[in-house]
Design a protein around this motif. Structure first.
Motif: not given
Length: 138
Positions: A30-50
């Motif tokens: 695609c032509p500019t401008p555009y964005s790029v999404l990068y998943p980084l670290e995650s943390r969970y309090t207990g079971a992850p969404l379980g």
């Protein structure tokens, strides 16, 4: 969650958003401008969404890529509004539609401003990092 966040960014900004790479439009870069999404670290309090009482805190980087500073600033502002804007009622203006998940908090962790790639390359980038806090919905 990453796919839902990416879709929200593209829809809310009106510009393509790639997931970890240059976005494609009809199979072509695609032509500019555009964005790029990068998943980084995650943390969970207990079971992850379980467990419906547990929370996930997911960190993402959004990199805006443009030809000029004004384009980069414009799109970076649109990304910030897309992620953080709220209605008078407190609801998010732009919902992140991840089935079975309630994104209940969003926080800007870093806004690194603009950076030019150099004199030889006509590219300007802007880096932002966000934390999304989510729980499973009943």
């Amino acid at each position: 969650m990453t796919v839902a966040f990416q879709a929200m960014l593209a829809a809310a900004t009106g510009k393509p958003c790639g997931r970890g790479r240059l976005p494609l439009v009809a199979g072509h870069p695609c032509p500019t401008p555009y964005s790029v999404l990068y998943p980084l670290e995650s943390r969970y309090t207990g079971a992850p969404l379980g467990d419906k009482t547990e929370d996930a805190h997911l960190v993402y980087q959004v990199t805006v890529v443009a030809d000029r500073e004004d384009q980069a600033e414009w799109l970076a502002d649109r990304v910030r509004r897309a992620v953080l804007a709220r209605e008078a009622s407190g609801q998010w203006v732009y919902q992140i539609e991840a089935p079975g998940t309630d994104v209940w908090a969003r926080q800007l962790l870093l806004d690194d401003g603009l950076e030019e790639a150099g004199a030889d390359v006509d590219v300007v980038t802007a880096v932002q990092r966000y934390e999304l806090s989510a729980s499973a919905t009943p």
